[in-house]
Design a protein around this motif. Structure first.
Motif, PDB file in Angstrom:
ATOM      1  N   GLU A 324       0.826  -1.203   0.000  1.00  0.00           N
ATOM      2  CA  GLU A 324       0.000   0.000   0.000  1.00  0.00           C
ATOM      3  C   GLU A 324       0.866   1.261   0.000  1.00  0.00           C
ATOM      4  O   GLU A 324       0.548   2.244  -0.695  1.00  0.00           O
ATOM      5  CB  GLU A 324      -0.918  -0.013   1.224  1.00  0.00           C
ATOM      6  CG  GLU A 324      -1.976  -1.109   1.179  1.00  0.00           C
ATOM      7  CD  GLU A 324      -2.703  -1.263   2.506  1.00  0.00           C
ATOM      8  OE1 GLU A 324      -2.488  -0.408   3.404  1.00  0.00           O
ATOM      9  OE2 GLU A 324      -3.462  -2.238   2.662  1.00  0.00           O
ATOM     10  N   LEU A 325       1.956   1.240   0.749  1.00  0.00           N
ATOM     11  CA  LEU A 325       2.853   2.395   0.760  1.00  0.00           C
ATOM     12  C   LEU A 325       3.503   2.602  -0.602  1.00  0.00           C
ATOM     13  O   LEU A 325       3.672   3.740  -1.069  1.00  0.00           O
ATOM     14  CB  LEU A 325       3.930   2.210   1.832  1.00  0.00           C
ATOM     15  CG  LEU A 325       3.441   2.191   3.289  1.00  0.00           C
ATOM     16  CD1 LEU A 325       4.595   1.845   4.230  1.00  0.00           C
ATOM     17  CD2 LEU A 325       2.832   3.540   3.675  1.00  0.00           C
ATOM     18  N   ASP A 327       2.196   1.833  -3.409  1.00  0.00           N
ATOM     19  CA  ASP A 327       1.169   2.272  -4.372  1.00  0.00           C
ATOM     20  C   ASP A 327       1.228   3.777  -4.627  1.00  0.00           C
ATOM     21  O   ASP A 327       0.933   4.246  -5.730  1.00  0.00           O
ATOM     22  CB  ASP A 327      -0.230   1.911  -3.859  1.00  0.00           C
ATOM     23  CG  ASP A 327      -0.526   0.424  -3.949  1.00  0.00           C
ATOM     24  OD1 ASP A 327       0.194  -0.284  -4.681  1.00  0.00           O
ATOM     25  OD2 ASP A 327      -1.467  -0.033  -3.263  1.00  0.00           O
ATOM     26  N   SER A 328       1.588   4.525  -3.591  1.00  0.00           N
ATOM     27  CA  SER A 328       1.545   5.987  -3.707  1.00  0.00           C
ATOM     28  C   SER A 328       2.883   6.594  -4.119  1.00  0.00           C
ATOM     29  O   SER A 328       3.016   7.813  -4.200  1.00  0.00           O
ATOM     30  CB  SER A 328       1.131   6.591  -2.356  1.00  0.00           C
ATOM     31  OG  SER A 328       2.068   6.250  -1.354  1.00  0.00           O
ATOM     32  N   MET A 329       3.866   5.751  -4.407  1.00  0.00           N
ATOM     33  CA  MET A 329       5.189   6.261  -4.767  1.00  0.00           C
ATOM     34  C   MET A 329       5.411   6.214  -6.277  1.00  0.00           C
ATOM     35  O   MET A 329       4.893   5.325  -6.959  1.00  0.00           O
ATOM     36  CB  MET A 329       6.280   5.433  -4.061  1.00  0.00           C
ATOM     37  CG  MET A 329       6.261   5.550  -2.545  1.00  0.00           C
ATOM     38  SD  MET A 329       7.435   4.433  -1.716  1.00  0.00           S
ATOM     39  CE  MET A 329       8.989   5.021  -2.396  1.00  0.00           C
ATOM     40  N   GLU A 330       6.166   7.157  -6.771  1.00  0.00           N
ATOM     41  CA  GLU A 330       6.521   7.182  -8.187  1.00  0.00           C
ATOM     42  C   GLU A 330       7.966   6.728  -8.361  1.00  0.00           C
ATOM     43  O   GLU A 330       8.780   6.799  -7.445  1.00  0.00           O
ATOM     44  CB  GLU A 330       6.341   8.598  -8.744  1.00  0.00           C
ATOM     45  CG  GLU A 330       4.897   9.094  -8.700  1.00  0.00           C
ATOM     46  CD  GLU A 330       4.772  10.500  -9.254  1.00  0.00           C
ATOM     47  OE1 GLU A 330       5.821  11.123  -9.541  1.00  0.00           O
ATOM     48  OE2 GLU A 330       3.634  10.989  -9.384  1.00  0.00           O
ATOM     49  N   HIS A 356       3.808  -5.383  -6.967  1.00  0.00           N
ATOM     50  CA  HIS A 356       4.906  -4.544  -7.466  1.00  0.00           C
ATOM     51  C   HIS A 356       6.074  -5.421  -7.917  1.00  0.00           C
ATOM     52  O   HIS A 356       7.166  -5.352  -7.352  1.00  0.00           O
ATOM     53  CB  HIS A 356       5.349  -3.553  -6.385  1.00  0.00           C
ATOM     54  CG  HIS A 356       4.282  -2.606  -5.961  1.00  0.00           C
ATOM     55  ND1 HIS A 356       3.917  -1.509  -6.719  1.00  0.00           N
ATOM     56  CD2 HIS A 356       3.468  -2.599  -4.867  1.00  0.00           C
ATOM     57  CE1 HIS A 356       2.937  -0.859  -6.106  1.00  0.00           C
ATOM     58  NE2 HIS A 356       2.649  -1.497  -4.984  1.00  0.00           N
ATOM     59  N   PRO A 463       4.068   3.008   8.317  1.00  0.00           N
ATOM     60  CA  PRO A 463       4.151   4.266   7.557  1.00  0.00           C
ATOM     61  C   PRO A 463       5.079   5.301   8.198  1.00  0.00           C
ATOM     62  O   PRO A 463       5.712   6.091   7.498  1.00  0.00           O
ATOM     63  CB  PRO A 463       2.704   4.764   7.538  1.00  0.00           C
ATOM     64  CG  PRO A 463       1.877   3.535   7.728  1.00  0.00           C
ATOM     65  CD  PRO A 463       2.666   2.676   8.659  1.00  0.00           C
TER      66      PRO A 463
END
Length: 628
Positions: A324-325, A327-330, A356, A463
């Protein structure tokens, strides 16, 4: 219950180095013996599965032909050291069956594989009276030991059974070079079935060849179809009669001829009961099938006061939360590398692989390498290496941890299966030395050890520490744990809770004294606290979820009370209890002090292990009463 497979048809064989082939009679008897042994292995490992004890079937099933052939040479010749050393300790079921075949156990003993207190642990632990002549279970550790046996008995031929999984460990490379340099009479018989827990070595380690690797070290190496008895006999005899170290690479599928697990990673684990029933029915073992179908194990539901009946698994949730963490990273591939050590399902890393895959690596059974790779990737600011394996194997990477720290690396390491709870695999798999990771110098050290009390605290914790600098260690148990409840019955680490690294948490306040605990022992301590309160004894409870940082405020609260009791499943000699008393004294506090932790070798089973160590709620209450 009696052992349901008729073993009267098993007749021990004796082979001579002088014979170059099997006689027809020997071949027929060998086939009978192999069938009986394999049927038995399927049965009693499946019986353990019926009881919820887990186990391992395929590896032991695989090596039966070479084990029985070498056993024939042991019985027919005086020149062999009379032990079937096995570096893949999860194949222990065949060691127990050999003990029964050789009169050191009864066949009925096998009905209790992996049960508490029965001596048939998940990995071999040396007990010569019971027919177990070595301890094994951490892959790659036994070959060097066997080299030492060969040094002590140079006139003997020493046999070691290996696997393409255990041969991935770096220790074996050192052992190979040593054996060759010393010309030791060590003979390896390696089950090359192209299966480990999390996949196929030919897929995740392309280019790796057991045979070529060992030949490169200088061993005499040959390959053979492990199910071709005549060819196998010839290769075993040639290895045993040749001079110096040699290896016979036995090629076969995992669990050959067993539908449902043949050639599959699931064959490494215990066989599913329906597959065992189908197999045994096809083999005419009706009585064994009946036992599997009729065995009913009552499961006692234990209610712990102060905790929910609902449970969660931190070891699995770790991978979900990290996914989940991510998911929000580029530009993930530039920032994160996740390295598994063939235990992805046990550490929750399979969730990252599925969600991932671009940042996920199955690094094989090479913990030292994999931790250091994670450290190297995380050696630059903004990059994070993520690593996972069992807590028992933390002891294998202590030096790598030191070097990662000296290189200012950023590594988030998940060590699952900590402690002793649910550990039928027993002592060699106890994760009881977590504090070995906290081995840096005090000056400027930012190493942090975290052990959440339940899955909700883990969700609050990850997180906040994910992007921290330095080495961070997350510990989780094999067992599921209930959720800690506040005094009003709400989940303590649920809505509104915020984790603060380095801060202890007050679970219950008290006047009589304080228990300090963490992880899977916290809910057990809470049960003891609640029951003591029912008796009018107001004992407090502190959760030390950051293991290696002194929280002076909470230390003062505990230290000012009449007593402090530290309860943990870690080694009593190396755990929190060995530090906390010093912290109290250094800060001017001297309450009555005691500690509970792991002090004894295991006895198998699952939840019984905690009670055996004297760390169950009843033992905790008893210790409190002694301190009052």
């Amino acid at each position: 219950m009696t052992f349901p497979i008729d073993m009267s048809g098993y007749q021990p064989l004796q082979f001579s180095f002088a014979q170059t082939t099997l006689t027809d009679e020997q071949r027929n008897q060998l086939r009978t013996n192999i069938s009986l042994v394999r049927d038995s292995l399927i049965f009693f490992t499946a019986l353990a599965n019926v009881k919820g004890l887990g186990g391992h079937t395929g590896g032991a099933f695989d090596i039966v032909p070479e084990v029985l052939i070498t056993d024939g040479f042991m019985k027919g010749e005086n020149g062999l050291f009379p032990v079937h050393f096995d570096e893949a300790g999860h194949r222990v079921a065949i060691q127990y069956l050999l003990a029964a075949l050789n009169g050191r156990k009864s066949y009925n003993d096998l009905l209790h594989y992996r049960e508490f207190g029965k001596g048939l642990y998940g990995h071999p632990e040396r007990d010569e009276a019971a027919g177990v002549y070595f301890s094994s279970g951490r892959l790659g550790h036994l070959w060097s030991y066997v080299n030492g046996v060969a040094e002590a008995d140079p006139e003997k031929i020493v046999v070691l059974f290996g696997s393409d999984g255990s041969q991935q460990e770096g220790d074996d490379a050192e052992a190979a070079r040593y054996a060759v340099s010393r010309g030791l009479n060590v003979k390896l018989f390696i089950d090359d079935n192209d299966v480990t827990i999390a996949g196929h070595p030919s897929t995740y380690l392309p280019g790796f060849s057991v045979g070529k690797t060992l030949a490169g070290h200088g061993l005499t190496v040959c390959e053979v179809d492990g199910e071709d008895l005549d060819a196998l006999f010839d290769r075993v005899r040639a290895a045993l009669t040749g001079s110096g170290p040699a290896a016979v690479i036995c090629k076969r599928k995992m669990a050959p001829g067993v539908p449902g697990i043949e050639g599959l990673p699931k064959g490494h684990d215990v066989i599913p009961v329906p597959y065992a029933i189908d197999y045994l029915e096809s083999r005419g073992q009706a009585e064994a099938v009946s036992v599997l179908r009729k065995t009913d194990v009552a499961k006692e539901k234990i209610v712990y006061l102060g905790s929910s009946e609902e449970t969660g698994k931190c070891r699995d949730d770790f991978g979900k939360i990290i996914s989940e963490l991510l998911d929000s990273m580029e530009n993930l591939a530039d920032k994160v590398l996740v390295i598994d050590s063939d235990l992805e399902g046990s550490c929750g890393l399979h969730h990252i692989r599925k969600n991932h895959p671009a940042v996920y690596v199955n690094g094989g059974i090479m913990e030292r390498n994999n931790y250091s790779v994670a450290a190297g990737f995380g050696s630059e600011s903004g990059r994070q290496g993520i690593f996972g394996t069992f807590s028992a194997f933390l002891e294998m990477v202590v030096s790598e941890i030191t070097m990662a720290r000296l290189n200012r690396a950023n590594v988030l390491a998940h060590f699952s299966h900590i402690g002793v709870d649910d550990m039928a695999d027993n002592t060699c798999h106890f994760g009881i030395n977590a504090f070995f990771a906290d081995n840096g110098l005090a000056e400027g050290d930012i190493t942090r050890l975290y052990f959440p009390a339940d899955a909700l605290q883990l969700r609050a914790m990850l997180p906040l520490i994910f992007a921290d600098q330095g080495l961070r260690f997350i510990f989780s148990t094999r067992s599921a744990t209930p959720f800690i409840l506040a005094e009003n019955g709400a989940k303590l680490f649920g809505e509104g809770y915020r984790f603060e690294p380095g801060k202890d948490e007050l679970i219950r306040s008290g006047t009589a004294g304080y228990i300090v605990s963490y992880g899977e022992m916290l809910y057990r301590c809470l049960d003891a606290v609640e029951r003591l309160r029912q008796d009018g004894i107001e004992v407090g409870l502190i959760n030390k979820s950051t293991l290696n940082v002194v929280d002076t405020e909470m230390l003062a609260r505990a230290g000012a009370s009449p007593f402090v009791l530290v309860v943990e499943s870690q080694n009593l000699k190396t755990g929190l209890g060995s530090r906390y008393g010093t912290w109290l004294l250094e800060n001017g506090f001297s309450p009555r002090y005691a500690r509970l932790g792991t002090t004894r070798e295991g006895q198998g089973g699952l939840g019984e292990q905690v009670g055996y160590q004297g760390c169950d709620p009843a033992a905790i209450r008893q210790k409190v009463e002694e301190l009052l």
